[in-house]
Design a protein around this motif. Sequence first.
Motif, PDB file in Angstrom:
ATOM      1  N   ALA A  22     -22.976   9.378 -33.197  1.00 38.58           N
ATOM      2  CA  ALA A  22     -23.049   9.010 -31.201  1.00 38.58           C
ATOM      3  C   ALA A  22     -23.355  11.011 -31.635  1.00 38.58           C
ATOM      4  CB  ALA A  22     -21.993   9.607 -30.607  1.00 38.58           C
ATOM      5  N   ILE A  27     -26.435  10.211 -28.332  1.00 41.55           N
ATOM      6  CA  ILE A  27     -25.397   9.924 -27.770  1.00 41.55           C
ATOM      7  C   ILE A  27     -25.371   9.310 -27.443  1.00 41.55           C
ATOM      8  CG2 ILE A  27     -26.469  10.294 -25.647  1.00 41.55           C
ATOM      9  CD1 ILE A  27     -24.002  12.273 -25.233  1.00 41.55           C
ATOM     10  N   TRP A  29     -24.766   6.044 -28.925  1.00 43.23           N
ATOM     11  CA  TRP A  29     -23.886   5.004 -29.649  1.00 43.23           C
ATOM     12  C   TRP A  29     -22.204   5.009 -28.475  1.00 43.23           C
ATOM     13  CZ3 TRP A  29     -23.711   2.084 -33.240  1.00 43.23           C
ATOM     14  CH2 TRP A  29     -25.520   1.884 -34.234  1.00 43.23           C
ATOM     15  N   LEU A  30     -22.326   6.297 -27.689  1.00 40.92           N
ATOM     16  CA  LEU A  30     -20.386   5.894 -27.159  1.00 40.92           C
ATOM     17  C   LEU A  30     -21.107   5.173 -25.980  1.00 40.92           C
ATOM     18  CD1 LEU A  30     -20.793   9.633 -25.979  1.00 40.92           C
ATOM     19  CD2 LEU A  30     -19.561   8.491 -27.707  1.00 40.92           C
TER      20      LEU A  30
END
Length: 62
Positions: A22, A27, A29-30
């Motif tokens: 992330a 981001i 990937w959060l």
Amino acid sequence: MNINECLRLIAGVMILLSLYLAIIFSINWLWFTAFIGVNLLQSSLTKWCPMMAILKKLGVKN
């Protein structure tokens, strides 16, 4: 290493990996971090975890 230790190791590594991804890439990937958290919550309520089933099939000892 027993199955509970393996499970905690895998969860910790996956959370740290998703946080790293992330920061470096996106981001979004959060969402993977959130998925891991929801899965941990679900497994605490239902006493069933998909990763534990996988680890048992791989031969990890209880």
